[in-house]
Design an enzyme around this catalytic site. Structure first.
Site: not given
Length: 291
Positions: A34, A100
């Site tokens: 993100w 992530s």
């Protein structure tokens, strides 16, 4: 440009996921973080296919050149989108690499879809096992941390992204692990995400508890995390992964920030190639339990 159709949105329109497919050999699927797009894997896409790997990277809904849906920014939907990628390309004995937020897709996919088609998984600077502070997760971050992120996005998304990018790569007054050009490149990737997806996905990666999902992972697992990651601190993420995936190999990159796919690109590529190569030699036997 190449797209995979991942169902339809609430208005009946096809959801298109932008992807690239390079090289031949062991299938490797890269899942971005993100709020970027698959292009963040530039240095991995340039290297991994040179070593007998077919490397696929795709962009999740709401980001990059993929469909900008209003809904579907939850991990069940995102895991279903990952399934659409694996099914449409008919990939087998895949190595999934999630960075992530992308680590969450792996965890939820492995539980929701029984690890179908997957032979190995790698979590890089991942948000797993659980980021939010709760009564049974006291070391997590308070909800106000994520609320403030969303407030910053709503107030001035572009300024937020510029500040976030510096923290992402560990840039400070005397620390400059990446160039201004790299910061500008990442900013450009993140700016084309939809505002809706940018803020909704904060709540997704913050509040989703992956601890139960992780416990069902039986395939070979690699966990890589930087000790200077101020975005997803290693003590509440990478270091805790072996509690839920006891057989996982955990590698710490001393002094590395969150965006180690750039700052430590050569080491990361080497570690991924070692993981893919060693395990691939075992063939489908290593992934039999994933089906």
């Amino acid at each position: 440009m190449s797209y995979i159709t991942a169902g339809k949105d609430a208005n009946g329109h096809d959801v298109k996921l932008h992807y690239t497919d390079q090289g031949q050999g062991n299938p490797v699927v890269l899942i971005h973080g993100w709020p970027a797009s698959y292009e963040m894997w530039e240095y991995q896409l340039a290297e991994l296919p040179k070593h007998g790997n077919r490397v696929i990277a795709y962009t999740r809904r709401g980001f990059g050149q993929s469909s900008k849906t209003w809904e579907g920014h939850d991990y069940d939907t995102l895991a279903d989108d990952l399934k659409a990628v694996l099914d449409e390309l008919d990939l087998q004995d895949v190595t999934l690499v999630g960075f992530s937020m992308g680590g969450g897709e792996i965890a939820r996919y492995m539980s929701r879809h029984g690890g179908a088609r997957v032979g190995r998984v790698a979590f890089v600077s991942a948000v797993t096992p659980f980021l939010l502070q709760t009564d049974d997760n006291p070391d997590g971050a308070p909800k106000k941390v994520f609320d403030e992120m969303v407030e910053g996005i709503r107030k001035d998304r572009f300024d937020f992204l510029a500040t976030f990018g510096k923290k992402f790569y560990g840039v400070g007054v005397i620390s400059h692990p990446v160039s201004q050009a790299t910061l500008d490149w990442m900013q450009a990737l993140c700016q084309i995400a939809s505002p809706r997806a940018t803020e909704q996905d904060v709540y997704a990666f913050a509040a989703t508890d992956f601890r139960q999902d992780l416990q069902g992972i039986k395939v070979p697992t690699l966990v890589i995390h930087g000790t200077s990651d101020d975005t997803v601190p290693h003590k509440v993420s990478g270091q805790r992964m072996t509690q839920y995936v006891p057989h996982a190999q955990y590698i710490e990159y001393d002094g590395a920030p969150h965006g180690l796919f750039v700052t430590e690109k050569d080491r990361l590529n080497k570690d991924l190639l070692n993981f893919i190569g060693v395990q691939a030699a075992a063939g489908t036997a290593s992934s039999a339990s994933a089906f």
